[in-house]
Each structure stands twice: as C-alpha cells, then as structure tokens.
Write a protein that holds these residues in place. Structure first.
Motif, PDB file in Angstrom:
ATOM      1  N   ARG A  68     -11.911   3.481  29.643  1.00  0.00           N
ATOM      2  CA  ARG A  68     -10.928   4.333  30.321  1.00  0.00           C
ATOM      3  C   ARG A  68     -11.653   5.463  31.044  1.00  0.00           C
ATOM      4  O   ARG A  68     -12.659   5.973  30.578  1.00  0.00           O
ATOM      5  CB  ARG A  68      -9.934   4.905  29.324  1.00  0.00           C
ATOM      6  N   ALA A 139      -8.116   5.972  42.958  1.00  0.00           N
ATOM      7  CA  ALA A 139      -7.915   5.944  41.500  1.00  0.00           C
ATOM      8  C   ALA A 139      -6.432   5.970  41.151  1.00  0.00           C
ATOM      9  O   ALA A 139      -5.991   5.261  40.244  1.00  0.00           O
ATOM     10  CB  ALA A 139      -8.640   7.114  40.849  1.00  0.00           C
ATOM     11  N   SER A 140      -5.651   6.760  41.864  1.00  0.00           N
ATOM     12  CA  SER A 140      -4.215   6.827  41.560  1.00  0.00           C
ATOM     13  C   SER A 140      -3.519   5.507  41.896  1.00  0.00           C
ATOM     14  O   SER A 140      -2.532   5.155  41.249  1.00  0.00           O
ATOM     15  CB  SER A 140      -3.551   7.998  42.283  1.00  0.00           C
ATOM     16  N   SER A 143      -4.194   3.452  38.728  1.00  0.00           N
ATOM     17  CA  SER A 143      -3.793   4.040  37.452  1.00  0.00           C
ATOM     18  C   SER A 143      -2.352   3.688  37.150  1.00  0.00           C
ATOM     19  O   SER A 143      -1.476   3.786  38.002  1.00  0.00           O
ATOM     20  CB  SER A 143      -3.956   5.556  37.507  1.00  0.00           C
ATOM     21  N   GLU A 144      -2.111   3.282  35.914  1.00  0.00           N
ATOM     22  CA  GLU A 144      -0.762   2.893  35.527  1.00  0.00           C
ATOM     23  C   GLU A 144       0.090   4.093  35.133  1.00  0.00           C
ATOM     24  O   GLU A 144       1.274   4.133  35.364  1.00  0.00           O
ATOM     25  CB  GLU A 144      -0.831   1.904  34.365  1.00  0.00           C
ATOM     26  N   ASN A 146      -1.109   7.550  35.549  1.00  0.00           N
ATOM     27  CA  ASN A 146      -1.657   8.744  36.191  1.00  0.00           C
ATOM     28  C   ASN A 146      -2.378   9.693  35.230  1.00  0.00           C
ATOM     29  O   ASN A 146      -2.709  10.803  35.606  1.00  0.00           O
ATOM     30  CB  ASN A 146      -0.574   9.508  36.966  1.00  0.00           C
ATOM     31  N   GLU A 148      -4.893   8.333  32.734  1.00  0.00           N
ATOM     32  CA  GLU A 148      -6.203   7.708  32.626  1.00  0.00           C
ATOM     33  C   GLU A 148      -6.210   6.430  33.453  1.00  0.00           C
ATOM     34  O   GLU A 148      -5.180   5.799  33.647  1.00  0.00           O
ATOM     35  CB  GLU A 148      -6.524   7.333  31.172  1.00  0.00           C
ATOM     36  N   LEU A 149      -7.394   6.076  33.881  1.00  0.00           N
ATOM     37  CA  LEU A 149      -7.563   4.840  34.627  1.00  0.00           C
ATOM     38  C   LEU A 149      -8.251   3.847  33.699  1.00  0.00           C
ATOM     39  O   LEU A 149      -9.322   4.140  33.164  1.00  0.00           O
ATOM     40  CB  LEU A 149      -8.413   5.098  35.870  1.00  0.00           C
ATOM     41  N   LYS A 150      -7.623   2.702  33.474  1.00  0.00           N
ATOM     42  CA  LYS A 150      -8.196   1.693  32.589  1.00  0.00           C
ATOM     43  C   LYS A 150      -9.078   0.757  33.397  1.00  0.00           C
ATOM     44  O   LYS A 150      -8.692   0.309  34.482  1.00  0.00           O
ATOM     45  CB  LYS A 150      -7.094   0.918  31.891  1.00  0.00           C
ATOM     46  N   SER A 153      -7.688  -2.505  34.738  1.00  0.00           N
ATOM     47  CA  SER A 153      -6.861  -2.500  35.948  1.00  0.00           C
ATOM     48  C   SER A 153      -7.697  -2.593  37.224  1.00  0.00           C
ATOM     49  O   SER A 153      -7.139  -2.761  38.305  1.00  0.00           O
ATOM     50  CB  SER A 153      -5.982  -1.251  35.993  1.00  0.00           C
TER      51      SER A 153
END
Length: 188
Positions: A68, A139-140, A143-144, A146, A148-150, A153
């Motif tokens: 993450r 990144a946004s 991101s599912e 907003n 954290e970015l997994k 994804s």
C-alpha cells in the motif's frame, strides 16, 4: 481541383463516422507497444507482467513494502522522482530530462515519457507543482478509497490475446493431439 476535393470527402467521410462510433461503443484505452510492460529486473519485485500507465512509478513509492502507498509515501515519492528526473538540478524538467528519467522506471511507460503530459501550459518546462499534480491525479485515478493506494490496483489486465494463447495451450495439454497439429496450433 473539384474532383480532388470530392475524392477527399468520399475518403474522409467514412473515417470520421467510424472513429465517433467506435469511441461511443467502447471505452478502451489503447496502449502503445511496450506501455506498462514490467522490465525483467523488476518483474519479481512487482509480481506482475504489466502495470497500468504510471503504475511502475507509483509502485516504487511503497517504501515499507506493505503493498500500500500512504499519502506520506506518495508525497515523498513524488519529491524523490522529481529530484531524480531533474538531471541538471535547475528545478525544472525539460523534455529530454523527462524522457531519460522515464527510461529508468521499472516499466516501459510511454505515458510518463511524453513531455506534454506534465506540461499543461506548454512552456516546455515542467515545474515541481506541475509534476506533482500529474502524479497525484494519476494516483487518485487508481485509489479506491482516496486514503491509500493498493499495489494490486496498479496491475493491468492480461491482454486478451495472451488469454486466448493460454487457453489454446491448456486445451493442447489436456487432449491427445498429434504432434503435427500441436505445431500448427502453436502458430496462433
């Protein structure tokens, strides 16, 4: 002259109608060859063969390797990426600096090598603010929640052609196919 103009209209009319119809039917991103392909040296680390555009850069921001990317890791990563890209340390990126930087990313990423992507005002210089905005927007998009970015994804789906090839290989392995037919099937 009139005959040439008429021929041009006859040729252009079907093309313009086709592009609008195709765009309306499918919302598919067309990628250039090599775009998103993970380089051999990064394949084991990223555990993927293809990533979405910008995915290799974003994945490199995962400092604690927990799968993450937090907001803090994202900000730190953007700063580090800009410093790495700014070869002459003048606080701005030129097209050549950006392209050289993109070549060192863990993926072959044509989207990040495109100088226009980071330069909305087209002044041929990319400031840190412009660079940061592009990366944060990217990144946004992935991101599912907003927060954290997994990394999961960021993985790109396997191209349909590869899925078909895998299915053909599976069928061949699970059936008794004569050797001549196997060699012909492997040509597809």
């Amino acid at each position: 002259m009139i005959r040439s103009l008429a021929a041009l209209i006859v040729i252009a009319a079907p093309l313009s109608g086709f592009s609008g119809a195709a765009a309306a039917e499918d919302d598919v991103v067309v990628r250039l060859p090599g775009s998103g392909e993970v380089k051999d040296e990064a394949r084991a680390t990223l555990k993927a063969d293809r990533l979405k555009p910008g995915g290799g850069l974003l994945a490199s921001f995962d400092a604690n390797a927990n799968g993450r990317i937090s907001a803090e890791e994202l900000e730190t990563g953007v700063k580090s990426a800009f410093i790495a890209a700014d070869a002459n340390r003048d606080g701005e990126l030129t097209a050549l600096e950006q392209q050289a930087w993109a070549q060192d990313l863990p993926t072959r990423d044509d989207s990040l090598a495109n100088p226009v992507r980071f330069d909305p005002n087209l002044d041929r210089r990319v400031s840190f603010a412009e660079f940061r905005n592009v990366i944060l927007n990217l990144a946004s998009d992935y991101s599912e929640d907003n927060a954290e970015l997994k990394l999961a994804s960021l993985k790109a789906p396997t191209p349909e052609r590869n899925k078909q090839r895998e299915r053909i290989d599976e069928i061949i392995e699970n059936t008794s196919v004569p050797p001549q037919a196997r060699s012909r099937a492997s040509e597809f």
